[in-house]
Design an enzyme around this catalytic site. Sequence first.
Site, short mmCIF file in Angstrom:
data_model
loop_
_atom_site.label_atom_id
_atom_site.label_comp_id
_atom_site.label_asym_id
_atom_site.label_seq_id
_atom_site.Cartn_x
_atom_site.Cartn_y
_atom_site.Cartn_z
N ASP A 239 29.38 45.69 30.55
CA ASP A 239 28.13 45.63 31.39
C ASP A 239 27.62 47.56 31.92
OD1 ASP A 239 30.74 45.93 32.38
OD2 ASP A 239 31.40 44.24 33.37
N ASN B 13 39.53 36.09 39.55
CA ASN B 13 38.64 34.61 39.82
C ASN B 13 38.29 34.28 38.57
OD1 ASN B 13 36.15 36.78 39.07
ND2 ASN B 13 35.22 36.49 40.84
N HIS C 204 36.51 35.96 36.07
CA HIS C 204 36.01 36.68 35.99
C HIS C 204 36.27 37.62 34.87
CE1 HIS C 204 35.68 40.58 38.72
NE2 HIS C 204 35.93 41.03 37.29
N GLU D 114 30.66 36.24 36.51
CA GLU D 114 31.21 35.54 37.97
C GLU D 114 31.49 34.32 38.05
OE1 GLU D 114 33.11 37.07 39.43
OE2 GLU D 114 31.73 38.99 40.78
C1 GLP Z 1 35.60 44.65 36.68
C2 GLP Z 1 35.23 44.51 35.08
C3 GLP Z 1 35.94 43.63 34.24
C4 GLP Z 1 37.49 44.12 34.38
C5 GLP Z 1 37.67 43.30 35.94
C6 GLP Z 1 39.17 43.76 36.22
O1 GLP Z 1 35.04 44.80 37.09
N1 GLP Z 1 33.98 44.19 34.92
O2 GLP Z 1 35.44 43.68 33.03
O3 GLP Z 1 37.94 43.37 33.17
O4 GLP Z 1 36.88 43.66 36.37
O5 GLP Z 1 38.96 44.52 36.24
P1 GLP Z 1 40.77 45.47 36.90
O6 GLP Z 1 41.15 46.13 35.04
O7 GLP Z 1 40.71 47.12 37.03
O8 GLP Z 1 41.50 44.82 37.15
#
Ligand code: GLP
Length: 263
Positions: free
Chosen positions: A67, A136, A138, A143
């Site tokens: 992304d 959540n 995702h 989302e």
């Molecule tokens: C972000 C990314 C995801 C990631 C998620 C969790 O928004 N787009 O790819 O898995 O949030 O982030 P973290 O690993 O910092 O908890």
Amino acid sequence: MQVIIAESGERVGQLAAAKVAQLVRRQPDAVIGLATGSSPLAIYADLARQVRAGDLDCSAVRAFALDEYVGLPVDHPESYHSVLRREVVDPLQMDPGRLHVPDGMADDLAAACAAYERRIVETGPVALQILGVGANGHIGFNEPTSSFASRTRIKTLAPQTRADNARFFASPEEVPAHCLTQGLATILDAAQLVLVAQGTTKANAVAALVEGPVTSMCPGSALQLHADATVIVDEEAAGRLRLADYYRYTYANLPVWQRFEGA
Ligand code: GLP
């Protein structure tokens, strides 16, 4: 789905890195799907250690980002392009020309999404997709209520996700409201999925995606539809798994065909 409960966050990273390294040793120009966020950092750290030690060569690896934010210039320090250069491509001594990221600055974002899908098909398929998970549920920036048939597209970030990611920006208002993300169907096209999660804040999401119903309310539950998905979590993130003892038992008794280096 294979679920592995590791004794620490560092061990989560080592186990996932072992899967990536095994693939790259077998196929040096493998196509890897990269995730941002804090969860995969332990994977990249362990891979970088192997590269520095001369045990692994990632120079031919091709990579696709999950992304990208909309409206952040590529050279903004928090664009996912910059983050992946800094945290993955440089430490793993990968070829920056082989990193592909959706173009969040394109005039025609829909065309940029379609072009990204085409590039994945032409270069790919992705052999191994690394994933984290949001609180959540995702994955990527898909989302809750994202379609299981979705492809790379423009999404609006959930307020919670924006708030979670505000820690990387000077102020919460600076977090872009929109992003381009691979869809759930794009992610499911990868030959192998490896999702990592650490800490109690992920325990509900991990339980929902592993043991809950397959539902767009928990986009991570799409992994239940994939034939080769591995979820590697630490004790805290495993805290709400009802079948935790079963996962420990199956890992302790892995059949030879399911073993991987470092497991
Ligand atoms: C972000 C990314 C995801 C990631 C998620 C969790 O928004 N787009 O790819 O898995 O949030 O982030 P973290 O690993 O910092 O908890």
